[in-house]
Design an enzyme around this catalytic site. Structure first.
Site, short mmCIF file in Angstrom:
data_model
loop_
_atom_site.label_atom_id
_atom_site.label_comp_id
_atom_site.label_asym_id
_atom_site.label_seq_id
_atom_site.Cartn_x
_atom_site.Cartn_y
_atom_site.Cartn_z
CG HIS A 149 -1.72 -1.24 1.39
ND1 HIS A 149 -2.94 -1.49 0.80
CD2 HIS A 149 -1.40 -2.37 2.07
CE1 HIS A 149 -3.35 -2.71 1.14
NE2 HIS A 149 -2.43 -3.27 1.91
CB SER B 56 11.98 23.33 -14.09
OG SER B 56 11.15 24.46 -14.18
CE LYS C 52 10.10 19.88 -10.57
NZ LYS C 52 9.10 20.59 -11.36
CD GLU D 221 8.02 12.72 -15.23
OE1 GLU D 221 7.06 13.33 -14.77
OE2 GLU D 221 9.07 13.28 -15.59
#
Ligand code: ARG
Length: 472
Positions: free
Chosen positions: A171, A292, A298, A305
């Protein structure tokens, strides 16, 4: 090819138009021509089309259906066409619709009547099915090798981390301590099954459709087994209608691809989480990330992704092929021309993904301290306390309750179970003795799971050894 011969080829193709045009009173419009043509994407099958034609011609000559002189001319012509294509000199014509008609027309221009005899006892229907199967067989072999290379990188990484402790999750909550190697080797098992699935799929891909002709077979005395042998097929498709119409082998491959991408997508999801500074478990090499344009702090895990994102596209191709097939009556229908783009994109996406993954795994940096700290924070050894009490004779359900109360107490104290005094632990059960502390360490917990498939270092090393053996 000289400019003159390119011009000649173009003129000849324009004047000949399509093979069946003798029966038709008007040509198709430009729009219909473009709509029905597949040449923009199926020219990729050219090499397999030539291999199939060479084998077919050889069989026709062996059976006395064409002469040996015709065979020699066909072979020379096809070799020349192969060179023209490889050297980007071949002129593909939309008017000639697809790869099969383009090559056949060029052959006729080059060698005359012998070229027109090549199509004896054959149809584009069994021809295209053969081409796709040859393409897919080669793609499967390549993909299997790419998965193996990726697994080698995975095993190399695992080998370095048999003693690296991390929290195992259920979980997405800290559950029990495991080694990072054990975690990685879970993906080895998944991708090993993927290879086994591809090997199984390949058997059904590797059957020869040629000989089925348009749908019912042919009245010429052909020898399908000879063609199968020349092309390396394991057998021949046993029913001519099935041979030209079904694309279940392509569907099956896309299903295998969807499962592979699903596995890689799961791994990608974990890399993305672990890259997040809140986890900080790993760093991916900079070449797999971007920054970024507005937030200088970042570092975005673009590659994982995109792997996660492209999984949707591969699943889509599987659904496209299933939908393409579902309402087709026997035998061949032009619908099947739509099988190619999803199939090609599946092969290309999977190929790129696997190659990039191998490189990415080799460049992963592991922050062992962050993993260890995370494992220490989630009461990951609570089950070990329960197991300890069971071994002292307490029923598991009662032990579970004792541990729940102990964890609650530790939470109030703001410490781990391991940090509690013996007397504090004994408040919850008189069966707790000093030997408990060996059970509550992360290493003690891990090493106690020493059965086959467990996270103990010895077992993980065994799994890695078996994996290495399997890969070579
Ligand atoms: N381009 C066609 C395809 O990909 C080849 C077969 C065409 N056959 C036909 N009867 N129109 O399916």
């Amino acid at each position: 090819m000289s400019d003159d011969s390119a011009f000649e080829q173009d003129q000849q193709q324009k004047s000949d138009k399509k093979n069946w045009s003798g029966r038709f009173n008007e040509p198709v419009s430009e729009l219909v021509e473009r709509y029905t043509a597949s040449i923009n994407f199926d020219q990729r099958l050219a090499e397999y089309d030539i291999q199939g034609s060479l084998a077919h011609a050889k069989m026709l000559a062996a059976q006395g259906i064409i002469s040996n002189e015709d065979l020699t001319a066909i072979e020379q012509g096809l070799h020349q066409i192969r060179n023209e294509i490889l050297n980007h000199q071949f002129i593909w014509s939309q008017q000639l619709e697809d790869v099969h008609l383009n090559i056949e027309k060029r052959l006729t221009v080059l060698i005359g009547d012998a070229g027109k005899r090549l199509h004896t006892g054959r149809s584009r229907n069994d021809q295209v099915a053969t081409d796709i199967r040859l393409f897919l067989r080669a793609s499967i072999d390549n993909i299997i090798n790419l998965i193996k290379a990726m697994l080698q990188a995975l095993v190399n990484l695992a080998q370095q981390h048999i003693h690296t402790v991390m929290p195992g999750f259920t979980h997405l909550q800290v559950a029990q301590p495991i080694s990072f190697a054990h975690h990685l080797m879970a993906y080895f098992e998944m991708l090993k099954r993927d290879i086994e699935r591809l090997i199984d799929c390949r058997k059904r891909v590797n059957q020869l459709p040629l000989g089925a002709a348009a749908l019912a077979g042919t009245s010429y005395p052909i020898n399908r087994e000879l063609v199968a042998q020349i092309l390396g097929f394991e057998g021949v498709c046993k029913n001519s209608l099935d041979a030209v119409s079904d694309r279940d082998f392509a569907i099956e491959f896309c299903a295998c691809a969807a499962v592979i991408m699903t596995h890689l997508s799961r791994m990608s999801e974990e890399f993305i989480l672990w890259m997040n500074p809140l986890f900080g478990f790993i760093q991916l090499a900079d070449r797999f990330c971007t920054g970024s344009s507005i937030m200088p702090q970042k570092k975005n895990p673009d590659v994982p992704e995109l792997v996660r994102g492209k999984t949707g596209r591969i699943n889509g191709h599987l659904v496209a092929l299933l939908t393409l097939m579902k309402a087709q009556p026997l035998a061949y229908n032009k619908d099947n021309q739509e099988d190619k783009e999803p199939l090609f994109d599946t092969v290309d996406t999977l190929t790129d993904t696997l190659r990039i993954y191998t490189d990415m795994l080799a460049g992963i940096q592991v922050n062992q301290e962050a993993m260890r700290q995370a494992a220490l924070q989630g009461y990951a050894t609570a089950t070990d306390l329960a197991d300890y009490l069971v071994k002292k004779g307490i029923p598991f359900r009662d032990a579970h309750e004792v541990v729940a109360k102990t964890v609650q107490f530790a939470e109030q104290q703001g410490c781990d179970l391991n940090d509690l005094e013996l007397s504090e632990l004994q408040q919850f059960s008189s069966h707790i003795e000093p030997d408990i502390f060996a059970n509550l360490t992360l290493e003690g917990s891990m090493e106690s799971r020493k059965h086959t498939g467990g996270t103990a270092s010895h077992q993980v090393q065994t799994a890695i050894n078996e994996a290495k053996q399997w890969l070579c």
